[in-house]
Design an enzyme around this catalytic site. Structure first.
Site, PDB file in Angstrom:
ATOM      1  N   GLN A  16       0.799  -1.214   0.000  1.00  0.00           N
ATOM      2  CA  GLN A  16       0.000   0.000   0.000  1.00  0.00           C
ATOM      3  C   GLN A  16       0.842   1.279   0.000  1.00  0.00           C
ATOM      4  OE1 GLN A  16      -2.680  -1.798   3.277  1.00  0.00           O
ATOM      5  NE2 GLN A  16      -4.071  -0.478   2.157  1.00  0.00           N
ATOM      6  N   ARG A  73       3.885  -0.081  13.021  1.00  0.00           N
ATOM      7  CA  ARG A  73       3.596  -1.398  12.445  1.00  0.00           C
ATOM      8  C   ARG A  73       3.747  -1.323  10.921  1.00  0.00           C
ATOM      9  NH1 ARG A  73      -1.967  -4.231  11.220  1.00  0.00           N
ATOM     10  NH2 ARG A  73      -1.154  -6.225  10.525  1.00  0.00           N
ATOM     11  N   HIS A 118       0.978  -9.284   4.420  1.00  0.00           N
ATOM     12  CA  HIS A 118      -0.202  -8.418   4.339  1.00  0.00           C
ATOM     13  C   HIS A 118      -0.693  -8.438   2.883  1.00  0.00           C
ATOM     14  CE1 HIS A 118      -2.321  -4.870   6.449  1.00  0.00           C
ATOM     15  NE2 HIS A 118      -2.912  -4.994   5.279  1.00  0.00           N
ATOM     16  N   ASN A 162      -1.726 -11.020   8.214  1.00  0.00           N
ATOM     17  CA  ASN A 162      -2.757 -10.024   8.457  1.00  0.00           C
ATOM     18  C   ASN A 162      -4.076 -10.470   7.843  1.00  0.00           C
ATOM     19  OD1 ASN A 162      -3.567  -7.182   9.243  1.00  0.00           O
ATOM     20  ND2 ASN A 162      -4.115  -7.166   7.075  1.00  0.00           N
ATOM     21  N   GLU A 163      -5.105 -10.551   8.674  1.00  0.00           N
ATOM     22  CA  GLU A 163      -6.477 -10.777   8.219  1.00  0.00           C
ATOM     23  C   GLU A 163      -6.639 -11.949   7.249  1.00  0.00           C
ATOM     24  OE1 GLU A 163      -7.940  -7.053   6.725  1.00  0.00           O
ATOM     25  OE2 GLU A 163      -7.919  -6.132   8.700  1.00  0.00           O
ATOM     26  N   ASN A 303      -7.897  -6.151  14.394  1.00  0.00           N
ATOM     27  CA  ASN A 303      -8.174  -5.018  13.513  1.00  0.00           C
ATOM     28  C   ASN A 303      -9.672  -4.742  13.599  1.00  0.00           C
ATOM     29  OD1 ASN A 303      -5.513  -5.350  12.789  1.00  0.00           O
ATOM     30  ND2 ASN A 303      -5.932  -6.011  10.689  1.00  0.00           N
ATOM     31  N   TYR A 305     -12.792  -2.005  12.732  1.00  0.00           N
ATOM     32  CA  TYR A 305     -13.203  -0.796  12.002  1.00  0.00           C
ATOM     33  C   TYR A 305     -14.646  -0.387  12.233  1.00  0.00           C
ATOM     34  CZ  TYR A 305      -8.839  -0.694   9.417  1.00  0.00           C
ATOM     35  OH  TYR A 305      -7.516  -0.594   9.099  1.00  0.00           O
ATOM     36  N   GLU A 371      -5.100  -2.404  14.149  1.00  0.00           N
ATOM     37  CA  GLU A 371      -5.595  -1.443  13.160  1.00  0.00           C
ATOM     38  C   GLU A 371      -6.927  -0.895  13.624  1.00  0.00           C
ATOM     39  OE1 GLU A 371      -6.044  -2.776   9.065  1.00  0.00           O
ATOM     40  OE2 GLU A 371      -4.125  -3.821   9.159  1.00  0.00           O
ATOM     41  N   TRP A 415      -4.824   3.081  11.781  1.00  0.00           N
ATOM     42  CA  TRP A 415      -4.667   2.831  10.347  1.00  0.00           C
ATOM     43  C   TRP A 415      -5.123   4.087   9.639  1.00  0.00           C
ATOM     44  CZ3 TRP A 415      -2.311  -0.835   7.513  1.00  0.00           C
ATOM     45  CH2 TRP A 415      -2.433  -0.676   6.118  1.00  0.00           C
ATOM     46  N   GLU A 422      -5.485   1.990  -1.353  1.00  0.00           N
ATOM     47  CA  GLU A 422      -6.526   1.312  -0.584  1.00  0.00           C
ATOM     48  C   GLU A 422      -7.131   0.159  -1.396  1.00  0.00           C
ATOM     49  OE1 GLU A 422      -7.363   1.063   2.475  1.00  0.00           O
ATOM     50  OE2 GLU A 422      -9.301   0.118   2.180  1.00  0.00           O
ATOM     51  N   TRP A 423      -6.300  -0.812  -1.764  1.00  0.00           N
ATOM     52  CA  TRP A 423      -6.726  -2.031  -2.446  1.00  0.00           C
ATOM     53  C   TRP A 423      -7.694  -1.728  -3.600  1.00  0.00           C
ATOM     54  CZ3 TRP A 423      -2.895  -4.747  -1.072  1.00  0.00           C
ATOM     55  CH2 TRP A 423      -2.419  -4.735   0.247  1.00  0.00           C
TER      56      TRP A 423
HETATM   57  C1  GBH Z   1      -7.958  -3.458   6.667  1.00  0.00           C
HETATM   58  O1  GBH Z   1      -8.958  -4.439   6.557  1.00  0.00           O
HETATM   59  C2  GBH Z   1      -6.702  -3.861   5.920  1.00  0.00           C
HETATM   60  O2  GBH Z   1      -5.864  -4.655   6.751  1.00  0.00           O
HETATM   61  C3  GBH Z   1      -5.913  -2.671   5.424  1.00  0.00           C
HETATM   62  O3  GBH Z   1      -4.917  -3.088   4.550  1.00  0.00           O
HETATM   63  C4  GBH Z   1      -6.853  -1.682   4.770  1.00  0.00           C
HETATM   64  O4  GBH Z   1      -6.178  -0.600   4.201  1.00  0.00           O
HETATM   65  C5  GBH Z   1      -7.831  -1.218   5.832  1.00  0.00           C
HETATM   66  O5  GBH Z   1      -8.564  -2.309   6.260  1.00  0.00           O
HETATM   67  C6  GBH Z   1      -8.848  -0.203   5.334  1.00  0.00           C
HETATM   68  O6  GBH Z   1      -9.727  -0.787   4.444  1.00  0.00           O
HETATM   69  O7  GBH Z   1     -15.706  -3.887   0.176  1.00  0.00           O
HETATM   70  O8  GBH Z   1     -17.910  -4.037   1.133  1.00  0.00           O
HETATM   71  O9  GBH Z   1     -16.697  -6.066   0.584  1.00  0.00           O
HETATM   72  C7  GBH Z   1     -10.144  -4.151   7.284  1.00  0.00           C
HETATM   73  C8  GBH Z   1     -11.212  -5.202   7.113  1.00  0.00           C
HETATM   74  C9  GBH Z   1     -12.699  -6.257   5.614  1.00  0.00           C
HETATM   75  C10 GBH Z   1     -12.730  -3.913   5.768  1.00  0.00           C
HETATM   76  C11 GBH Z   1     -13.337  -6.200   4.269  1.00  0.00           C
HETATM   77  C12 GBH Z   1     -13.404  -3.816   4.426  1.00  0.00           C
HETATM   78  C13 GBH Z   1     -14.611  -4.956   2.702  1.00  0.00           C
HETATM   79  C14 GBH Z   1     -16.035  -4.651   2.672  1.00  0.00           C
HETATM   80  N1  GBH Z   1     -11.892  -5.077   5.847  1.00  0.00           N
HETATM   81  N2  GBH Z   1     -14.149  -5.020   4.122  1.00  0.00           N
HETATM   82  S1  GBH Z   1     -16.650  -4.664   1.002  1.00  0.00           S
END
Ligand code: GBH
Length: 466
Positions: A16, A73, A118, A162-163, A303, A305, A371, A415, A422-423
């Site tokens: 990232q 981290r 990751h 990670n995750e 983690n 959110y 996170e 985070w 952001e993926w």
């Molecule tokens: C983290 O995952 C990651 O570890 C990190 O790399 C990333 O930058 C950060 O979140 C912020 O996104 O798109 O509706 O299918 C957090 C867990 C699980 C949150 C999957 C987002 C996708 C929902 N993530 N979820 S959807």
């Protein structure tokens, strides 16, 4: 409010932020491949350059010092260290890069927490089946040993993976993360299984070969929402909530902390669906000949959110899939504000509840929140008032978990240090404490108001004052 030795951190991940995707002998990872295919990422963006942290690490270090972090981290890029994924060929330039990062951190009195994986599997290993292949777990163990050997004299906090939930489900069932597979109802369970095996082997390697000398701790980072029944009094909603918890947090935490095996709720749901379709269980079993998984996490890495309300529902027609196994629907409470991405409802108190749940369910482990963050969309707007408030509110909930609920919380990592790739959302979603100007060749980093707020919180608490 917080103990003197509380870890105040921020987190990032190699793909990232680093860029330098082909620099100095780095091998390709599955995210390089994925982002170079059309239609995978918002705006066809990729992490070829990202924040350019591979060249601009010293700028990141300045950011870390500005915030006054005690911990940072980061993750290592497996393919930067071992371009083909195996220890037969080591990229010394990659080793030198991470050596410098770690040494610089320590010179500034910042402790590194290092994630080995990751999301960025070396492409060479994907070509051999990736995480669906049992052999990948063995290769991960070799990679982990290489990292413990090379960096473990200075790194005392390790996260293996990670995750695994996200790698398994988003990467192999939903197909929205690399490697982009949509193999419904099978691949994700296999991937999760091999990731748990990989973690277990690496933990045992650390335990038997390095722990006495290096005296560090090793865990695996799980992501979980806080979940509540949609209707508190409704038995079906309560059961659905328990099912979803088993299929997310429990999937990985139960084997590590409770029984050495998957949660019974998860196993029986998958078995029942499998049987209906006349096939044997799609959830693998742990073999007695392999190293034991129970107890292979030295702390709980979480983690967190957001939160969800849960009721029964789901399914995908006649097909077998994780949705039909879980039979749940998760919804947002209309009272929860949404921030810059649709999935992130702002629920700071969910973290306190989840921490209490972890204390009660997993035998009061030491916990690091590895996170937690809040996203912004759009252009430079360093007055991110909402996010500043989010950090204040969330950290206040962590304080309550510590003081009122007696949760053994050891640290908190925001985070993220920087706006980054952001993926699937590319650069459109900004999680940083520092704004990054992606149009600028130097990728100028500018402190957000939320970063200032976090720095204030840290300095107030660091010395055990207030
Ligand atoms: C983290 O995952 C990651 O570890 C990190 O790399 C990333 O930058 C950060 O979140 C912020 O996104 O798109 O509706 O299918 C957090 C867990 C699980 C949150 C999957 C987002 C996708 C929902 N993530 N979820 S959807």
């Amino acid at each position: 409010m917080f103990p003197r030795d509380f870890a105040w951190g921020a987190a990032t991940a190699a793909y990232q932020i680093e860029g330098g995707w082909q620099a100095d002998g780095k091998g390709a990872s599955i995210w390089d491949t994925f982002t170079h295919e059309r239609g995978r990422v918002f705006g066809e963006q990729n992490g070829d350059e990202a924040c350019r942290s591979y060249e601009l690490w010293e700028n990141d270090l300045e950011c870390i010092q500005t915030l006054g972090l005690t911990h940072y981290r980061l993750s290592l890029s497996w393919a930067r260290l071992l371009p083909n994924g195996t220890t037969r060929h080591v990229n010394q330039k990659g080793v030198a890069y991470y050596n410098k990062v770690i040494d610089d951190l320590l010179a500034c009195n910042v402790s590194p927490m290092v994630t080995l994986y990751h999301f960025d599997l070396p492409q060479a290993l994907q070509a051999q089946g990736g995480w669906k292949s049992a052999g990948t777990a063995t290769l991960f163990d070799s990679y982990a040993k290489f990292c413990f050997h090379t960096f473990g004299d200075r790194v005392k906090l390790w996260i293996t993976i990670n995750e695994p939930y996200v790698c398994a489900k988003l990467g192999h069932e939903d197909g929205i993360h690399a490697p982009g597979l949509k193999e419904l109802g099978t691949a994700a369970y296999l991937v999760g299984h091999n990731m748990l095996r990989a973690h277990t082997m690496a933990w045992h390697s650390y335990d038997s070969l390095y722990r006495t000398e290096q005296k560090g701790a090793v865990s695996l980072a799980v992501n979980s929402d806080w979940l509540e029944p949609l209707n508190a009094g409704c038995t079906e909603d309560i059961a659905a909530t328990e099912r979803l918890l088993a299929f997310t947090l429990g999937w990985f935490a139960w084997p590590l902390f409770v029984t050495g095996d998957y949660p019974e709720i998860m196993r029986s749901a998958i078995d029942a669906q499998s049987k209906k379709s006349g096939c044997s269980s799609r959830l693998p079993s742990f073999s007695k000949d392999e190293p034991a998984i129970l107890g292979t996490a030295d702390f709980f890495a979480l983690n967190y959110y957001t939160s969800r309300k849960v009721k029964p529902g789901g399914g995908c027609g006649e097909k077998l899939c994780m949705k039909s196994d879980r039979d749940v629907e998760d919804v947002l409470d209309p009272s929860w504000p949404i921030c810059g991405v649709s999935w992130l409802a702002v629920v700071p108190e969910g973290l306190r509840k989840l921490l209490k749940y972890i204390k009660d369910t997993f035998n009061n482990p030491a916990v690091y929140v590895t996170e937690n963050g809040f996203s912004q969309v759009g252009p430079l707007q360093t007055e991110d008032v909402q996010r500043a408030q989010f950090y204040k509110d969330t950290i206040a909930e962590v304080a309550k978990a510590l003081q009122e609920d007696g949760v053994n919380v050891r640290g908190y990592f925001a985070w993220s240090l920087l706006d980054n790739f952001e993926w699937a959302d590319g650069f459109s979603v900004r999680f940083g404490l520092f704004h990054v100007d992606f149009k600028d060749a130097e990728r100028q980093r500018t402190l957000y108001q939320s970063g200032q707020e976090y720095a204030k919180i840290i300095s107030k608490n660091k010395c055990g004052q207030s």
